[in-house]
Motif scaffolding. Structure first.
Motif, PDB file in Angstrom:
ATOM      1  N   ALA A  57    -109.218  32.487 -92.484  1.00 38.40           N
ATOM      2  CA  ALA A  57    -107.724  32.875 -92.676  1.00 38.40           C
ATOM      3  C   ALA A  57    -106.864  33.448 -94.159  1.00 38.40           C
ATOM      4  O   ALA A  57    -106.099  33.745 -94.260  1.00 38.40           O
ATOM      5  CB  ALA A  57    -106.718  33.080 -91.439  1.00 38.40           C
ATOM      6  N   LYS A  58    -106.912  32.172 -94.619  1.00 39.16           N
ATOM      7  CA  LYS A  58    -105.903  31.565 -95.348  1.00 39.16           C
ATOM      8  C   LYS A  58    -106.201  32.141 -96.823  1.00 39.16           C
ATOM      9  O   LYS A  58    -105.191  32.492 -97.362  1.00 39.16           O
ATOM     10  CB  LYS A  58    -105.861  30.042 -95.634  1.00 39.16           C
ATOM     11  CG  LYS A  58    -105.031  29.907 -97.072  1.00 39.16           C
ATOM     12  CD  LYS A  58    -105.023  28.011 -97.387  1.00 39.16           C
ATOM     13  CE  LYS A  58    -104.270  27.389 -98.009  1.00 39.16           C
ATOM     14  NZ  LYS A  58    -104.508  26.099 -98.815  1.00 39.16           N
ATOM     15  N   SER A  59    -107.552  32.621 -96.894  1.00 39.77           N
ATOM     16  CA  SER A  59    -107.741  33.084 -98.246  1.00 39.77           C
ATOM     17  C   SER A  59    -107.369  34.583 -97.640  1.00 39.77           C
ATOM     18  O   SER A  59    -107.750  35.469 -98.574  1.00 39.77           O
ATOM     19  CB  SER A  59    -109.121  32.874 -98.954  1.00 39.77           C
ATOM     20  OG  SER A  59    -110.028  33.113 -97.776  1.00 39.77           O
ATOM     21  N   LYS A  60    -107.797  35.166 -97.323  1.00 36.57           N
ATOM     22  CA  LYS A  60    -107.525  36.804 -96.675  1.00 36.57           C
ATOM     23  C   LYS A  60    -105.751  37.066 -96.341  1.00 36.57           C
ATOM     24  O   LYS A  60    -105.008  37.947 -96.479  1.00 36.57           O
ATOM     25  CB  LYS A  60    -107.708  37.116 -95.328  1.00 36.57           C
ATOM     26  CG  LYS A  60    -109.374  36.762 -95.551  1.00 36.57           C
ATOM     27  CD  LYS A  60    -109.687  36.971 -94.081  1.00 36.57           C
ATOM     28  CE  LYS A  60    -111.684  37.377 -94.177  1.00 36.57           C
ATOM     29  NZ  LYS A  60    -112.516  37.023 -92.787  1.00 36.57           N
ATOM     30  N   ILE A  61    -104.859  35.857 -95.591  1.00 38.59           N
ATOM     31  CA  ILE A  61    -103.871  36.385 -95.149  1.00 38.59           C
ATOM     32  C   ILE A  61    -102.503  36.001 -96.537  1.00 38.59           C
ATOM     33  O   ILE A  61    -101.713  37.004 -96.602  1.00 38.59           O
ATOM     34  CB  ILE A  61    -103.082  35.766 -94.394  1.00 38.59           C
ATOM     35  CG1 ILE A  61    -104.324  36.317 -92.992  1.00 38.59           C
ATOM     36  CG2 ILE A  61    -101.241  35.927 -93.702  1.00 38.59           C
ATOM     37  CD1 ILE A  61    -104.134  35.550 -91.561  1.00 38.59           C
ATOM     38  N   LEU A  62    -103.184  35.294 -97.260  1.00 34.48           N
ATOM     39  CA  LEU A  62    -102.246  33.830 -98.044  1.00 34.48           C
ATOM     40  C   LEU A  62    -103.018  34.707 -99.684  1.00 34.48           C
ATOM     41  O   LEU A  62    -102.935  33.813-100.184  1.00 34.48           O
ATOM     42  CB  LEU A  62    -102.227  33.099 -97.864  1.00 34.48           C
ATOM     43  CG  LEU A  62    -100.863  32.177 -97.232  1.00 34.48           C
ATOM     44  CD1 LEU A  62    -100.353  31.026 -96.523  1.00 34.48           C
ATOM     45  CD2 LEU A  62     -99.581  33.029 -96.946  1.00 34.48           C
ATOM     46  N   SER A  63    -103.685  35.775 -99.800  1.00 33.02           N
ATOM     47  CA  SER A  63    -103.975  35.969-100.870  1.00 33.02           C
ATOM     48  C   SER A  63    -102.984  35.725-102.435  1.00 33.02           C
ATOM     49  O   SER A  63    -101.839  36.882-101.835  1.00 33.02           O
ATOM     50  CB  SER A  63    -104.687  37.275-100.436  1.00 33.02           C
ATOM     51  OG  SER A  63    -104.549  37.959-100.231  1.00 33.02           O
ATOM     52  N   LYS A  64    -103.689  36.025-103.043  1.00 31.08           N
ATOM     53  CA  LYS A  64    -102.766  36.677-104.695  1.00 31.08           C
ATOM     54  C   LYS A  64    -102.397  38.068-104.889  1.00 31.08           C
ATOM     55  O   LYS A  64    -101.036  38.354-104.638  1.00 31.08           O
ATOM     56  CB  LYS A  64    -103.843  36.438-105.483  1.00 31.08           C
ATOM     57  CG  LYS A  64    -102.683  36.769-107.118  1.00 31.08           C
ATOM     58  CD  LYS A  64    -103.819  36.427-108.266  1.00 31.08           C
ATOM     59  CE  LYS A  64    -104.692  37.348-108.497  1.00 31.08           C
ATOM     60  NZ  LYS A  64    -105.239  37.071-109.575  1.00 31.08           N
ATOM     61  N   TRP A  65    -102.891  38.634-103.696  1.00 28.93           N
ATOM     62  CA  TRP A  65    -102.952  40.332-104.091  1.00 28.93           C
ATOM     63  C   TRP A  65    -101.544  40.667-103.044  1.00 28.93           C
ATOM     64  O   TRP A  65    -100.841  41.520-103.449  1.00 28.93           O
ATOM     65  CB  TRP A  65    -103.895  40.780-103.658  1.00 28.93           C
ATOM     66  CG  TRP A  65    -104.492  41.426-105.289  1.00 28.93           C
ATOM     67  CD1 TRP A  65    -105.665  40.535-105.792  1.00 28.93           C
ATOM     68  CD2 TRP A  65    -103.694  42.061-106.381  1.00 28.93           C
ATOM     69  NE1 TRP A  65    -106.004  40.779-106.880  1.00 28.93           N
ATOM     70  CE2 TRP A  65    -104.839  42.283-107.614  1.00 28.93           C
ATOM     71  CE3 TRP A  65    -102.437  42.455-106.751  1.00 28.93           C
ATOM     72  CZ2 TRP A  65    -104.463  41.839-108.684  1.00 28.93           C
ATOM     73  CZ3 TRP A  65    -102.876  43.190-107.857  1.00 28.93           C
ATOM     74  CH2 TRP A  65    -103.303  42.991-109.323  1.00 28.93           C
ATOM     75  N   ALA A  66    -101.713  39.871-101.751  1.00 31.56           N
ATOM     76  CA  ALA A  66    -100.979  39.788-100.125  1.00 31.56           C
ATOM     77  C   ALA A  66     -99.838  39.365-101.051  1.00 31.56           C
ATOM     78  O   ALA A  66     -98.351  39.972-101.169  1.00 31.56           O
ATOM     79  CB  ALA A  66    -101.727  39.169 -99.295  1.00 31.56           C
ATOM     80  N   ALA A  67     -99.426  38.010-101.867  1.00 26.39           N
ATOM     81  CA  ALA A  67     -97.839  37.960-102.489  1.00 26.39           C
ATOM     82  C   ALA A  67     -97.296  38.908-102.999  1.00 26.39           C
ATOM     83  O   ALA A  67     -96.150  38.248-103.390  1.00 26.39           O
ATOM     84  CB  ALA A  67     -98.546  36.586-102.686  1.00 26.39           C
ATOM     85  N   ILE A  68     -98.189  39.280-104.185  1.00 24.80           N
ATOM     86  CA  ILE A  68     -97.779  40.271-105.150  1.00 24.80           C
ATOM     87  C   ILE A  68     -97.020  41.095-104.396  1.00 24.80           C
ATOM     88  O   ILE A  68     -95.986  41.799-104.605  1.00 24.80           O
ATOM     89  CB  ILE A  68     -98.966  40.726-106.092  1.00 24.80           C
ATOM     90  CG1 ILE A  68     -98.991  39.590-106.560  1.00 24.80           C
ATOM     91  CG2 ILE A  68     -98.475  41.528-107.108  1.00 24.80           C
ATOM     92  CD1 ILE A  68    -100.312  39.470-108.202  1.00 24.80           C
ATOM     93  N   GLU A  69     -97.972  41.830-103.133  1.00 28.60           N
ATOM     94  CA  GLU A  69     -97.108  42.973-102.532  1.00 28.60           C
ATOM     95  C   GLU A  69     -95.780  42.691-102.668  1.00 28.60           C
ATOM     96  O   GLU A  69     -94.853  43.531-102.507  1.00 28.60           O
ATOM     97  CB  GLU A  69     -97.864  43.266-101.513  1.00 28.60           C
ATOM     98  CG  GLU A  69     -97.295  44.478-100.727  1.00 28.60           C
ATOM     99  CD  GLU A  69     -98.058  44.569 -99.331  1.00 28.60           C
ATOM    100  OE1 GLU A  69     -97.984  45.063 -98.301  1.00 28.60           O
ATOM    101  OE2 GLU A  69    -100.173  44.710 -99.459  1.00 28.60           O
ATOM    102  N   VAL A  70     -95.839  41.267-101.953  1.00 25.11           N
ATOM    103  CA  VAL A  70     -94.687  40.911-100.604  1.00 25.11           C
ATOM    104  C   VAL A  70     -93.745  40.814-101.970  1.00 25.11           C
ATOM    105  O   VAL A  70     -92.063  41.247-101.408  1.00 25.11           O
ATOM    106  CB  VAL A  70     -95.247  40.049-100.047  1.00 25.11           C
ATOM    107  CG1 VAL A  70     -93.237  39.453 -99.426  1.00 25.11           C
ATOM    108  CG2 VAL A  70     -96.245  40.442 -98.765  1.00 25.11           C
ATOM    109  N   LEU A  71     -93.668  40.141-102.526  1.00 19.43           N
ATOM    110  CA  LEU A  71     -92.752  40.016-103.866  1.00 19.43           C
ATOM    111  C   LEU A  71     -92.020  41.491-103.904  1.00 19.43           C
ATOM    112  O   LEU A  71     -91.510  41.128-104.336  1.00 19.43           O
ATOM    113  CB  LEU A  71     -93.548  39.352-104.717  1.00 19.43           C
ATOM    114  CG  LEU A  71     -93.247  37.402-104.698  1.00 19.43           C
ATOM    115  CD1 LEU A  71     -94.359  36.760-105.436  1.00 19.43           C
ATOM    116  CD2 LEU A  71     -92.103  37.074-104.057  1.00 19.43           C
ATOM    117  N   THR A  72     -93.119  41.493-104.656  1.00 15.91           N
ATOM    118  CA  THR A  72     -92.872  43.515-105.653  1.00 15.91           C
ATOM    119  C   THR A  72     -91.642  44.140-104.274  1.00 15.91           C
ATOM    120  O   THR A  72     -90.590  44.684-104.638  1.00 15.91           O
ATOM    121  CB  THR A  72     -94.191  44.270-105.314  1.00 15.91           C
ATOM    122  OG1 THR A  72     -94.449  43.697-106.483  1.00 15.91           O
ATOM    123  CG2 THR A  72     -93.714  45.192-106.201  1.00 15.91           C
ATOM    124  N   VAL A  73     -92.106  44.486-103.045  1.00 13.00           N
ATOM    125  CA  VAL A  73     -91.371  44.833-101.810  1.00 13.00           C
ATOM    126  C   VAL A  73     -90.184  44.465-101.729  1.00 13.00           C
ATOM    127  O   VAL A  73     -89.304  45.130-101.452  1.00 13.00           O
ATOM    128  CB  VAL A  73     -92.231  44.918-100.714  1.00 13.00           C
ATOM    129  CG1 VAL A  73     -91.083  45.873 -99.537  1.00 13.00           C
ATOM    130  CG2 VAL A  73     -93.585  46.146-100.611  1.00 13.00           C
TER     131      VAL A  73
END
Length: 514
Positions: free
Chosen positions: A246-262
């Motif tokens: 789950a780590k590679s899915k939930i905390l993926s690079k693109w998920a982090a980019i999305e959260v930081l951007t939003v």
């Protein structure tokens, strides 16, 4: 399994790479061996491998059967002569019918008796496949010959007697007492439920099959002793595995980019709101946006992630590798720290940029946000478990998200009486109300509007501030925050429990050997 060189290599997939085809097959077989099965079925283990790796694969399986005294059933197409001579027995199929079943050493002489001769130094496997793939007349000849062979062979008559032990119309008991030389299996009375007739029969059978039959029978009866490891061992291993997956899915690079951007966008749109009456609607807007964003995101993530795990879960459940309850508990606890990480980062960025209500208010908002994210994840997991078609699950989750949004108390404050029930089953409503309570309770007073204030207090002389109690009462949030937390916890428990019950009873895989 000779996989030491792959110890730190991800298994991977078509997109990420990882183990080779042969290494994946070995890893797959190795996972089955963890339960120490008495009988293992291997489907085309040599497909996609070169001759050298195919030979090594079959050599390993042959060595396993000899050392561990186990039974391995293998389906295979066009084996080399080396691989062919590893088999003890051969089951030959043509057009879905049995053309031969018996000892591998007898198959050439069996076909010779049908006037079908193998050329010397020719691969017997190629010869056999050529025979069964030849003209319809030859196929019919082979099938008819096997039927006669079966009717006149004592071994098959004994197998029929053994099959009768599991007849639905009889109550059968196996007495595991056998003679010292290990050549015979003593079968106890077989009781016909209709006629209550008793008879005894002794069937020659090899000792090495005895434990297989005994464990097979126990497995079909769902014995409590079928688990190969303890509850704690299963929980520990599954927790580690689920966390890594789950780590590679939930905390993926693109998920982090999305959260930081939003988070940055949210902070900039509602940047440093003044604490006055004119901005109350903006404060409610940013709080409601946060609740909805962290309801939809975890819900869709849980929904889309579970179908990828379903195939492995069903396979391992059918094999009796671990308890479903252990898997479910391990999945929830291992993903908990991952689920709360991104919402926490979002709130840490957004909260000070907007200028919301202090440290105490932040902690209360964080608790409500975590419960909101877990509530959404629990519904997404339930939908992922229930709907086999992912598009159906997405439709339901989107529909429910929109319903929760409309019932959340921001867009529609005055609902029809007959629709009020919708508000009280919406986690968005309770989360939004908890956010409002955390923002205004014990917070700094809000300045009155310069003109046309909606608060009566502002019309009095020398009154320029509105206390938090008045604001909360006006917004309908004058209820203790722990009431909202209690509902969200109940929502989480209910849908996690429903997800488990769906997997336990509605999506139960077919058991092996059943």
């Amino acid at each position: 399994m000779d996989l030491q060189k792959c110890l730190d290599v991800r298994i991977g997939n078509s997109l990420t790479g990882g183990l080779s085809g042969g290494e994946k097959k070995l890893a797959n077989i190795a996972t089955e061996l963890l339960t120490n099965p008495e009988l293992m079925y291997v489907d085309e283990p040599t497909t996609g491998l070169d001759s050298s790796h195919a030979y090594e694969m079959m050599k390993m399986l042959k060595s396993y059967t000899a050392k561990e005294r186990k039974t391995v059933i293998v389906t295979i197409h066009q084996p080399s002569s080396q691989i062919f001579h590893m088999f003890d027995k051969i089951l030959l199929l043509t057009s879905g019918k049995v053309a031969y079943f018996g000892e591998r050493t007898r198959i050439i002489s069996y076909f010779a008796g049908l006037d079908l001769h193998c050329v010397p130094h020719y691969n017997p496997a190629d010869f056999i496949l050529e025979v069964v793939a030849s003209s319809p007349q030859v196929q019919e000849k082979v099938l008819n010959a096997y039927d006669e062979y079966k009717e006149n062979t004592e071994e098959f008559l004994q197998m029929d007697e053994l099959d009768g032990l599991f007849d639905d119309n009889t109550e059968s008991v196996i007495d595991m007492n056998y003679s010292e030389n290990g050549d015979r299996l003593e079968m106890a009375h077989r009781v016909d439920s209709k006629n209550q007739k008793y008879f005894k029969n002794k069937i020659p059978y090899r000792t090495k099959r005895l434990n297989s039959i005994k464990k097979w029978y126990k497995y079909m009866e769902y014995s409590d002793d079928k688990w190969p490891t303890s509850f704690w061992t299963q929980y520990k291993v599954l927790t580690q595995r689920n966390f890594l997956q789950a780590k590679s899915k939930i905390l993926s690079k693109w998920a982090a980019i999305e959260v930081l951007t939003v988070a940055m966008m949210t902070g900039l749109v509602w940047y440093q709101l003044d604490r006055k009456e004119e901005t109350l609607k903006d404060r409610k807007g940013v709080l409601f946006f946060t609740a909805i964003y962290w309801m939809i995101t975890p819900m869709m993530a849980a929904l889309t992630a579970f179908p990828e795990e379903r195939e492995v879960l069903n396979k391992e459940r059918a094999a009796g590798t671990y308890r479903l309850s252990v898997y479910y508990l391990a999945k929830m606890t291992s993903e908990l720290p991952l689920t709360v990480t991104l919402p926490s980062i979002f709130l840490l960025i957004m909260y000070p940029m907007v200028g919301l209500n202090g440290v105490v208010g932040f902690l209360k908002t964080w608790c409500a946000l975590m419960l909101n994210a877990l509530a959404a994840e629990s519904f997404g997991l339930f939908a992922g478990a229930y709907f086999l078609d992912q598009s159906q699950g997405i439709t339901v989750c989107v529909t429910m998200s929109l319903f929760y949004l409309m019932m959340g108390g921001f867009y529609a404050e005055n609902l029809p009486v007959w629709l009020l029930w919708g508000r009280y089953i919406s986690p968005a409503f309770y989360t939004f109300r908890a956010f409002v309570t955390a923002e205004f309770i014990n917070g700094s007073p809000v300045g009155c509007a310069e003109e046309n204030s909606v608060f009566p207090e502002c019309h009095y002389a020398n009154t320029t501030k509105i206390d938090s109690e008045t604001i909360l009462q006006t917004m309908g949030a004058n209820i203790p925050i722990y009431y909202d937390a209690f509902f969200l916890i109940c929502y989480i428990v209910i849908f996690y429990l429903l997800g488990y019950l769906v997997l336990r009873f509605l999506r139960k895989p077919e058991r092996l050997l059943q």
